[in-house]
Structures are given as C-alpha cells and as structure tokens.
Design a protein around this motif. Sequence first.
Motif: not given
Lengths: 84, 279
Positions: A8, A12, A48, B63, B67
């Motif tokens: 993930i 991203l 996501r 985002s 991460s």
Amino acid sequence: MVTVEGLISWVLRAGVLTGAALASVGYFASSEVAWIGVLALILTPFLRVMMAGIYFLMKRDLAYFGLAAYVIMMLVIGSFLHMI
Amino acid sequence: MLGLEQHLVALAILLFGVFAGSLGAMLGLGGGVLMIIFLLLALNIPAHQAVALSLIAVIASSSTAGSVYIKDRMTNLRLAMVLEAFTVTGAVLGAFLALSLPVSAIQAMLGCVLFYTSATMLKGRRSGEPGCEGEGALRGEFYDEQACATVKYGVKNLKLGVAASLVAGAVSGMVGIGGGVIKVPIMNIVMKIPIKAAAATSNFMVGVTAAASAAVYFQGGLVDVQLAAPTVLGIMVGAYVGTRLLAKSRSEVLRRILATVLAFFGVVLLLKAGGVLAW
C-alpha cells in the motif's frame, strides 16, 4: 518479505510521484499531461481503500472487507451524484 | 506560454504548500483549510478554484504521509475503515440536510465547539495517554521514535467515536472544513488513542473523503491543472517533513500545536459564519 503495508505504501508513493511528475511536465508543456497527472492523483485514495479491502480479504476478515467495499461504493455513488 | 506573474503565483503556492503540507501531515488534518485561506486571501484566486486546489493538496498530503505512516504501522487501518464508513455516510446524508439547515448557525456552533476542544486539549494533560483496555479488534500498537518505546493502545468509547464521525462527515461539506479537524480530537480525547496514531489514522481518512469531493470538481472542470503542479510539489515536500516532525516530536508538543490550530479554525469558522470569509 513483501507485506501488504509495504505494498500500500508503495502504491501511494507511486501514485503521488506519478501525479507530481505529470503535473510538473504539464505545467511547462501541455495542460493535457497535467490533466492526466491530476486524475492519477485523485484516483490514489480510491486505490488505497481497495488495497486495504484486499488486505482484509487476505486475512479472511470479511467484516472489514465489507466495510472497505461499502466505503468505495458510497464514494463512487457520492461523487457521481455530486453529493460529497 | 505562461507569463511571469503566473510563475510567481506558482512559486508562492509551492512555498506555502511546504508549510501547509507539513502541518497537515503532522496533525493528520490534511492542510486543506490553510491552503484555501492562502489562495483566497493572499493570491485572490476564486473560491471554487481555491477549494478544488485545496482538495488536490489534501490528497497529495495524505498520500505522501500515508505512504510513510502505513509502512511504519502508525495507521490503524481497521479503525480508519470503521470511522471512514460512518464519515462517508454522514457526507451523503449531509448533502441532503444542507438544503434545509441554516449553514451559518452550524458554522458558528462548530466554531465554538473547536474553542472548547482546544481548551480541553490544553487542560487535560492526562486525557490523551494511551490505555490498554478497549475494543479488542481495534487495538493497535506502534513504535514511538521520540519516546524510544512501543506504544500499545485500546480504543474506548467506540460508539461516541462513530457518532462523531457521522457528524463530521455531515457538517464538513456544509461548513467547508475537512472532517479531520473533528476526528483527530475525538480520537485523542474521547477514544483515548495516542495523538500520533490518531493523526496517522485521520491522515488515511482525509485523503479518501477529499478524493470523492475532488472527483466532483474535476468532472466540472474546476481544477486549475496548471496550478496543480506547484501545489502537489510543495505539499509533497511538506508532508514528508511533517511525518518526520510527528515521529520526532513529544506527544505533548503535538497536542499543544493541535490545540492552537483548532482555536485558529474556531476563529475561521466564526468569520465564515459572520460572512467575512466565504468559500
């Protein structure tokens, strides 16, 4: 070892870097390229939640898989009907 | 070709994006409201375009920070999914309610709630400390770099938390402020989740909600794609810095910064209610 968290995280980063790169190229070259960059960026959060859903499915955690599916469904409906 | 003025605007957005992104990622709020205020007041960008760019900023911040937080296992994915399910439901319900409710009254009310929350955060030194009891399936743990310790926590008052998420989803569309401003303090004060985990978990959610709204603006052609580049670049750098700031800061310091930002948002909402600010 490949973990789902790692995956993930990678998705991203790839999404935001792709968006940033295309938007930057588009800034100097053409707005069509920038347009694709912005689209890639907007899709990243949907991706996501989908990956989190897959994560729960792999852990046979069906209740949470259902929640992730519900969130995606509401997001899609909401954004199509201009409700959110 | 772009003129000099446009390049200067882009540079200003990039620089401010670093600031908004780092604060947004550090506190789990996304940084959208700061972006809107800057675009509106400093750069005179029309309101709907400012909102569209701020949504792009929130997605980029969420985002980038996500991460890092997901890899470091700071994000409580299960909790994020539960609360986000209620937030999107609230957002859809809110779209119906908004037609019949006096928006300025809600803005003024939420503004006052934020002052109260800010005061509670500053006062209650012990209230944010982790507790191990609580919802079994939602408990979490993470490594706190600053404290050099693994923090384990349970989730308390889940019912109140989901109710607050529903309300957060419903009102954020009406008042023009993201749900993170409501959810981070609720997770920390009511659900007793450590501030760092609360910020990382909220960070996961704000991007998802923002993406749904951004899709609407994007379909309507309201996103200025030329200004998206400096927004995303500035926010990306800022959000990365923000994740480091979160890891290295003492929880108490984060709580104090959050309390300050909440009080600031309280002022912003009262100004919106009074019609001084509009978006």
